[in-house]
Design an enzyme around this catalytic site. Structure first.
Site, PDB file in Angstrom:
ATOM      1  N   GLU A  54      -5.906 -10.559  -1.668  1.00 27.90           N
ATOM      2  CA  GLU A  54      -6.747 -10.384  -0.467  1.00 27.90           C
ATOM      3  C   GLU A  54      -8.211 -10.254  -0.869  1.00 27.90           C
ATOM      4  OE1 GLU A  54      -5.322  -7.151   2.024  1.00 27.90           O
ATOM      5  OE2 GLU A  54      -3.242  -7.672   1.631  1.00 27.90           O
ATOM      6  N   GLU A  98       0.808  -1.236   0.000  1.00 27.65           N
ATOM      7  CA  GLU A  98       0.000   0.000   0.000  1.00 27.65           C
ATOM      8  C   GLU A  98       0.837   1.280   0.000  1.00 27.65           C
ATOM      9  OE1 GLU A  98      -2.758  -0.381   3.278  1.00 27.65           O
ATOM     10  OE2 GLU A  98      -3.840  -1.999   2.294  1.00 27.65           O
TER      11      GLU A  98
HETATM   12  C1  XIL Z   1      -6.287  -6.403   8.066  1.00 27.83           C
HETATM   13  C2  XIL Z   1      -6.648  -7.592   8.920  1.00 27.83           C
HETATM   14  O1  XIL Z   1      -7.558  -8.382   8.192  1.00 27.83           O
HETATM   15  C3  XIL Z   1      -7.246  -7.165  10.216  1.00 27.83           C
HETATM   16  O2  XIL Z   1      -7.408  -8.268  11.086  1.00 27.83           O
HETATM   17  C4  XIL Z   1      -6.345  -6.126  10.890  1.00 27.83           C
HETATM   18  O3  XIL Z   1      -6.997  -5.637  12.029  1.00 27.83           O
HETATM   19  C5  XIL Z   1      -6.048  -4.990   9.950  1.00 27.83           C
HETATM   20  O4  XIL Z   1      -5.477  -5.507   8.768  1.00 27.83           O
HETATM   21  N1  XIL Z   1      -4.872  -4.644   3.506  1.00 27.83           N
HETATM   22  C6  XIL Z   1      -3.876  -5.451   3.978  1.00 27.83           C
HETATM   23  C7  XIL Z   1      -4.154  -6.362   5.108  1.00 27.83           C
HETATM   24  O5  XIL Z   1      -2.805  -5.493   3.383  1.00 27.83           O
HETATM   25  O6  XIL Z   1      -3.019  -6.585   5.896  1.00 27.83           O
HETATM   26  C8  XIL Z   1      -5.278  -5.866   5.955  1.00 27.83           C
HETATM   27  O7  XIL Z   1      -5.578  -6.850   6.936  1.00 27.83           O
HETATM   28  C9  XIL Z   1      -6.477  -5.543   5.114  1.00 27.83           C
HETATM   29  C10 XIL Z   1      -6.165  -4.477   4.116  1.00 27.83           C
END
Ligand code: XIL
Length: 579
Positions: free
Chosen positions: A439, A316
């Site tokens: 994701e 990100e």
């Molecule tokens: C999220 C997790 O799912 C949660 O449990 C945590 O509280 C916050 O992070 N982008 C990403 C992930 O790269 O690491 C994130 O995961 C969601 C958005």
């Protein structure tokens, strides 16, 4: 002639899934016993009780039906009945959530009324549930049970609590659970099996505690061949204070995954979020910040060297809502938001990739971000898709070891445009980079209707189809195992994932599985070359192509083919499966 591991895939006609019916397995109807056989009775502390007893008997007025006649003494008398072949208390209680039985209370046995039915496996209690019984009559009772762990007894213990000095009959003991719509213990019914077959990955994010839960753990390893820690490998989880590393959570995931022959993604090394507080608390100099990042990457990647297949090196790092276009650069996430960018400048990205590569030269390295995957013009994601392309291309052109981009794909049923994702994948293929789905979640309305869930299933299959067809798109990873275990708010209502909260396979899972299966069947229409009369002579050295026809190895010895990474290849015009 060399012998290759080849597979002929039979066309399996899988039954259409049906959801949430009850599935039963018989523990005992007592028909196999002789009248007068006895079973052991145990007390609540697990001691065998010699005073109480249980005998195979018929009931007055029902002299053909054998039942178990229980004679109690003290408050807790539980009869031990063997479980079906191959089952232990642990598996019985993990795979069946209820126990059902007929309890018949003879006239006059008032002590048996208003009591709780108790279920044990060994000395571990799985249920203690009040049941309503009637004197002089048999009643079918069904009670919920919880999971028990070892000792792995091969029997269930069942009885009424506090029915002291009385007698009653038990019959028709069943274990009951929901039918999950497909049998994931049959490997051909899982997406994993077909994905394995064609060398693709279907993945899911996990947390270490889920792996110890039999039902969750099994759902994960039977259906997926790749895992990524949802939080376990992030900066704040691994380096809570400076140079003080804790790999415990990540180790649990890695060791479990390797035990189940799964690949692991590492997530993530340089990210503005979930970075430990100590990094923010001190105004480190640029040099010190670089040193901190380098140390972090070397320790973390080094710790799992050879065990983690790929890393999200930088996560990100791009600004949102940038619309510059291909060849027109990119805008990074602001210095206000990103501690790495603020203190190190853009070079933190280049350096992170170089260090990750040095720490594990075999790891595949990704640049991961959200709102990526809309190549065409006129969409809000379009600018960011072009931006990541421009950045990834700059890195690759400068010789930085970057192997691909990860599209997070936190999207929605209505928003996802499969054709745009495909176009994005193609564009990255053209510059020699992988482009994977890292994701994925696809929420609908709250609540999401059945019709919408059908659309979701079609879109999941559309993504699976891209993964099947493009060499540079080897994996898709969903962000959560079940609809009630997602980081998204109200996910029970919006239903973004592949399994329901009860671990039933959703239409989205079935359609994804079917896409992998169809593709595997299509491309593995191969026969054993030793039985192929037309195959006469084999050259000693061969070129190896991917299924998409891209040459991946030139002039390698035939012997080496067998030791290529598992997958399907084209060798000498034939499809070859290396296991
Ligand atoms: C999220 C997790 O799912 C949660 O449990 C945590 O509280 C916050 O992070 N982008 C990403 C992930 O790269 O690491 C994130 O995961 C969601 C958005």
């Amino acid at each position: 002639m060399r012998k290759y591991l080849l597979a002929i895939i039979s066309t399996l006609l899988l039954a259409a899934p049906s959801f949430a019916k009850d599935k039963k397995v018989t523990v005992s109807l007592f028909t196999d016993y002789n009248i007068g056989d006895t079973l052991k009775v145990f007390g609540s502390t697990g001691m065998e009780l010699k005073s109480a007893y249980a005998v195979i008997d018929t009931m007055p007025g029902n002299k053909y039906n054998k039942m178990l006649h229980v004679f109690t003494t003290t408050t807790g008398c539980y009869v031990e009945v063997p479980l079906p072949e191959g089952m232990t208390g642990t598996t019985a209680s993990a795979n069946y959530d209820r126990v059902s039985a007929i309890i018949n209370v003879p006239q006059g046995q008032k002590n048996c009324l208003g009591k709780k039915l108790v279920i044990y496996y060994g000395s571990k209690k799985a249920s203690e549930t009040a049941v309503t019984l009637t004197e002089g009559k048999g009643t079918t009772v069904t009670v919920s049970q919880t999971k028990v762990s070892a000792p792995y007894d091969k029997a269930i213990r069942i009885g009424l609590a506090s029915a002291t000095n009385s007698n009653y009959y038990i019959d028709n003991i069943y274990l009951v659970t929901k039918d999950y719509g497909y049998d994931y213990t049959v490997k051909e019914e899982t997406a994993r099996y077909w994905a394995d077959m064609i060398g693709k990955s279907i993945g899911v994010c996990v947390n270490p505690d889920q792996l110890n839960d039999a039902r969750v753990g099994q759902t994960i390893y039977r259906n997926f061949n790749l895992v990524v820690g949802e939080n376990a490998m992030k900066f704040d989880a691994t380096e809570g204070s400076r140079n003080n590393f804790n790999f415990n959570q990540g180790d649990q995931i890695v060791n479990w995954a390797l035990k189940h022959n799964m690949a692991v993604r590492g997530h993530t090394l340089a990210w503005h979020s979930q970075t430990s507080q100590w990094v923010h608390n001190t105004e480190y100099s640029k040099e010190e910040m670089f040193a901190i990042l380098k140390n972090h990457i070397f320790k973390v990647v080094g710790h799992w060297k050879g065990k983690i297949r790929e890393w999200d090196v930088v996560n990100e790092c791009l600004a949102e809502n940038v619309g510059r276009g291909v060849g027109q650069g990119y805008q990074l996430r602001s210095a206000d938001e990103s501690v790495w960018y603020r203190r190190c400048g853009e070079a933190f990205i280049d350096s992170a990739f170089v260090w990750a590569h040095q720490a594990d030269p075999d790891a595949i390295l990704y640049l991961n971000d959200y709102n990526i995957g809309h190549w065409g013009n006129g969409h809000y994601e379009n600018g960011k898709t072009h931006a990541i392309y421009n950045l990834a291309k700059r890195l690759k052109d400068s010789g930085i070891p970057i192997h691909g981009v990860g599209m997070q794909m936190h999207t929605s049923i209505s928003g996802l445009q499969v054709d745009q994702i495909e176009e994005t994948v193609k564009q990255f293929a053209a510059i020699g980079l992988k482009c994977i789905i890292t994701e994925l979640d696809m929420p609908g309305s709250k609540p999401s209707s059945d019709a919408e869930q059908k659309t979701q299933a079609t879109k999941y299959a559309g993504l699976a189809s891209i993964i099947c067809r493009y060499d540079n798109a080897p994996s898709m990873v969903v962000w959560g195992i079940a609809d009630n275990r997602s980081w998204l708010d109200d996910s029970e209502k919006s239903k973004p994932l592949l399994f329901t909260g009860e671990f039933e396979a959703k239409p989205s899972y079935i359609s994804t599985r079917d896409m992998f299966r169809t593709q595997a069947e299509r491309i593995t229409g191969i026969e054993d070359i030793e039985d192929d009369g037309t195959f006469i002579e084999e050259p000693e050295f061969v070129d190896v192509y991917s299924l998409a026809g891209v040459k991946i190895y030139s002039n390698i010895s035939r012997n080496e083919v067998e030791s290529l990474p598992a997958g399907l290849y084209i060798v000498g015009g034939k499809k070859v499966l290396v296991k």
